[in-house]
Design a protein around this motif. Structure first.
Motif, PDB file in Angstrom:
ATOM      1  N   PRO A 161       0.858  -1.193   0.000  1.00 54.58           N
ATOM      2  CA  PRO A 161       0.000   0.000   0.000  1.00 54.58           C
ATOM      3  C   PRO A 161       0.893   1.241   0.000  1.00 54.58           C
ATOM      4  O   PRO A 161       2.055   1.145   0.384  1.00 54.58           O
ATOM      5  CB  PRO A 161      -0.778  -0.129   1.291  1.00 54.58           C
ATOM      6  CG  PRO A 161      -0.005  -1.064   2.147  1.00 54.58           C
ATOM      7  CD  PRO A 161       0.852  -1.909   1.241  1.00 54.58           C
ATOM      8  N   PRO A 162       0.437   2.406  -0.377  1.00 50.89           N
ATOM      9  CA  PRO A 162      -0.910   2.656  -0.864  1.00 50.89           C
ATOM     10  C   PRO A 162      -0.989   2.382  -2.361  1.00 50.89           C
ATOM     11  O   PRO A 162      -0.050   2.633  -3.095  1.00 50.89           O
ATOM     12  CB  PRO A 162      -1.121   4.135  -0.583  1.00 50.89           C
ATOM     13  CG  PRO A 162       0.234   4.740  -0.698  1.00 50.89           C
ATOM     14  CD  PRO A 162       1.208   3.654  -0.252  1.00 50.89           C
ATOM     15  N   SER A 163      -2.086   1.832  -2.789  1.00 50.66           N
ATOM     16  CA  SER A 163      -2.341   1.635  -4.204  1.00 50.66           C
ATOM     17  C   SER A 163      -3.828   1.827  -4.441  1.00 50.66           C
ATOM     18  O   SER A 163      -4.621   1.827  -3.502  1.00 50.66           O
ATOM     19  CB  SER A 163      -1.895   0.241  -4.655  1.00 50.66           C
ATOM     20  OG  SER A 163      -2.743  -0.731  -4.091  1.00 50.66           O
ATOM     21  N   GLN A 164      -4.177   1.992  -5.664  1.00 54.40           N
ATOM     22  CA  GLN A 164      -5.578   2.183  -6.009  1.00 54.40           C
ATOM     23  C   GLN A 164      -6.275   0.823  -6.015  1.00 54.40           C
ATOM     24  O   GLN A 164      -5.784  -0.117  -6.615  1.00 54.40           O
ATOM     25  CB  GLN A 164      -5.708   2.841  -7.386  1.00 54.40           C
ATOM     26  CG  GLN A 164      -5.003   4.174  -7.499  1.00 54.40           C
ATOM     27  CD  GLN A 164      -5.650   5.229  -6.612  1.00 54.40           C
ATOM     28  OE1 GLN A 164      -6.824   5.160  -6.318  1.00 54.40           O
ATOM     29  NE2 GLN A 164      -4.864   6.206  -6.185  1.00 54.40           N
ATOM     30  N   GLY A 165      -7.400   0.723  -5.333  1.00 54.02           N
ATOM     31  CA  GLY A 165      -8.181  -0.516  -5.364  1.00 54.02           C
ATOM     32  C   GLY A 165      -7.579  -1.605  -4.507  1.00 54.02           C
ATOM     33  O   GLY A 165      -6.789  -1.362  -3.597  1.00 54.02           O
ATOM     34  N   GLU A 166      -7.941  -2.833  -4.828  1.00 49.97           N
ATOM     35  CA  GLU A 166      -7.503  -4.004  -4.066  1.00 49.97           C
ATOM     36  C   GLU A 166      -6.025  -4.293  -4.333  1.00 49.97           C
ATOM     37  O   GLU A 166      -5.555  -4.234  -5.471  1.00 49.97           O
ATOM     38  CB  GLU A 166      -8.357  -5.203  -4.486  1.00 49.97           C
ATOM     39  CG  GLU A 166      -8.122  -6.435  -3.653  1.00 49.97           C
ATOM     40  CD  GLU A 166      -9.069  -7.561  -4.037  1.00 49.97           C
ATOM     41  OE1 GLU A 166      -8.715  -8.717  -3.797  1.00 49.97           O
ATOM     42  OE2 GLU A 166     -10.148  -7.281  -4.586  1.00 49.97           O
TER      43      GLU A 166
END
Length: 124
Positions: free
Chosen positions: A64-69
């Motif tokens: 993380p952080p990332s977009q979505g799952e």
């Protein structure tokens, strides 16, 4: 020396000056999630691992952080197989080597080639 020469022959565009040997002598041997993100590894260099002996699962997890799952990738590495990562990929992913599963355990050794910055003593 034979292995290092073979790696240079098979991957002539890659530069390595360090090798780490990791033994997995028991089914319970493993490496917890980590990143090869030491400051001393040359930016944008390739990290290459050769597996010798028994098969093991390697898990790559998106940090993380990332977009979505967050993504998880799992692959089985068999005897004689090679996998590569880049130094920069370590900022976005970690990886681990899982304990062996199944009744037929075969010890495993991995040899990981890296390109760290080497310190040279210029005072001599």
């Amino acid at each position: 020396m034979f292995l290092a020469a073979s790696v240079r022959e098979l991957y002539p565009n890659l530069t390595f000056n360090s090798a780490t040997i990791t033994n997995y002598p028991e089914a319970s041997s493993f490496i917890p999630p980590h990143s090869d993100d030491e400051d001393g590894i040359v930016d944008d260099s390739v990290i290459l691992t050769i597996s010798i002996g028994g098969s093991r699962d390697v898990v790559f997890r998106q940090k993380p952080p990332s977009q979505g799952e967050l993504q998880v990738r799992r692959m089985t590495i068999n005897h004689g197989e090679v996998y590569t990562m880049t130094r920069s990929s370590q900022e976005h992913w970690d990886h681990s080597v899982l304990r062996a599963q199944g009744a037929e355990f075969v010890p495993r050794t991995s040899i990981t080639f890296r390109h760290p910055v080497l310190c040279v003593d210029t005072t001599a």
